[in-house]
Write a protein that holds these residues in place. Structure first.
Motif: not given
Length: 379
Positions: A230, A233, A236, A308, A335-336, A338-340, A342-343, A346
């Motif tokens: 990851e 954050e 990024r 990613r 899942a990993l 998806n974190k990026h 989703t960020w 947002e």
């Protein structure tokens, strides 16, 4: 030990053969890197290597070429220019809807190109000395290639930790040929950085934590290429539209303003990677990714990290409904990743709600201004 040939003459011929093979410079040095062992260990102790555990695993071996290939007496260091014409730095960095790929990766994988030429150089030497032992390296073994290049007179280590040359800047690849002949050595160049800290102030993430010291954990090249997990954050937003590597510290360097362009066709940019639309790249399935990056260094990061990196860049792009829709549709079982994603969604929605345009970080604006004013290179 005596030889049935003149070592001085052979050294001269090696440089002549190297130039004929397409290298822009050839230098020779001994294998003594003892002065760099403590510096390397301090860098590792500070955890500046991040997740690159292989850096720590090989430890001091990196500073001992003669242990890597027993019998090695000299290192032949070479450089090959890679900067293509029409590199379009400003145009790509200025447009957050485009993806920026480090200019060294726009063409064919340099490892293959340089290694083949170094093998040819070794074969030429063997025609003079049948018993010679040699081994070519191109960023492929635990070897401190930059200190070796500096010892061989290729250039000096700049504050961004790359090799700089007065005539060529830093837009070149390095390669080494370990050899068991006591060839005459070349003299190092004098450090030409002086008080300049342009690379340090231009780095988007502040990764150059001290002169000649890079914390890889903050370096965009590490984050987009070497890091397998990851992306932190807080870093990024600073990555901007860089999806594979970063060239900012080279772009801003005064020595690179008049650096030479490459004439190697293998390093010519691929159209699909040269200032591409981020959204189009993000839509590549794995088959398309593998086909488009065949023979390219980009392929080694794999499709997952490719997505990613682009997801982060899309999060940094100005709001567009099509971006949000594409990102939402791409949410899956990873899942990993998806974190990026989703960020990024947002980030896009925050911009829409605030009715603002995503503003480029101040350091990137300064870099682009420098390029446009002619203070930095824009091929």
């Amino acid at each position: 030990m005596s030889y049935p040939f003149d070592l001085i003459e052979l050294a001269r011929l090696i440089k002549e053969w190297g130039l004929a093979l397409g290298f822009q410079q050839v230098g020779i040095c001994d294998t003594d890197l003892a002065a760099h062992e403590s510096v390397l260990q301090a860098w590792l102790d500070n955890q500046y290597h991040g997740d690159m555990e292989w850096m720590a695993r090989h430890g001091s071996l990196r500073a001992r070429p003669h242990e890597l290939l027993p019998g090695t007496l000299r290192v032949i260091s070479v450089r090959m220019n890679y900067l293509p014409a029409n590199a379009a730095f400003a145009r790509t960095l200025k447009n957050p809807r485009l993806g920026y790929v480090s200019r060294y990766a726009l063409g064919r994988d340099y490892h293959k190109v340089l290694r083949h030429r170094l093998q040819q150089l070794g074969n030429k030497i063997r025609e003079w000395c049948k018993e010679v032992q040699f081994r070519p390296f191109v960023d492929s073994a635990p070897l401190m290639e930059r200190p070796l290049a500096a010892k061989a007179g290729i250039g000096w280590v700049g504050k961004h930790s790359l090799i700089l040359n007065r005539e060529a800047g830093s837009w070149f690849f390095l390669g080494e040929l370990l050899i068991n002949l006591p060839l005459p050595v070349d003299q190092p160049q004098q450090d030409g950085c002086g008080r300049c800290v342009a690379c340090m102030t231009a780095c988007p993430t502040g990764a150059i934590v001290a002169p000649y010291t890079v914390d890889a954990r903050r370096c965009i090249s590490y984050l987009t290429i070497e890091l397998q997990g990851e992306i932190p954050e807080d870093l990024r937003p600073l990555i901007g539209n860089r999806i594979y590597g970063c060239d900012d510290c080279q772009l801003i360097c005064p020595w690179n303003r008049f650096s030479a362009l490459t004439d190697e066709k293998d390093f010519s940019p691929r159209a699909a990677l040269h200032s591409p639309e981020l959204l189009e790249l993000y839509k590549w399935d794995e088959t398309t990714f593998l086909r488009a990056t065949e023979g390219s260094p980009i392929r080694r990061i794999g499709h997952w990290r490719w997505l990613r990196n682009i997801a982060v860049a899309l999060g940094n792009a100005p709001y567009e409904e099509s971006i949000v829709s594409c990102l939402q549709e791409s949410l899956g079982n990873d899942a990993l990743l998806n974190k990026h994603i989703t960020w990024a969604i947002e980030r896009q929605l925050q911009q829409r709600e605030a009715a603002t345009v995503n503003v480029q970080p101040a350091r990137q604006r300064r870099l682009i201004n420098a390029i446009e004013k002619g203070l930095a290179r824009d091929a």
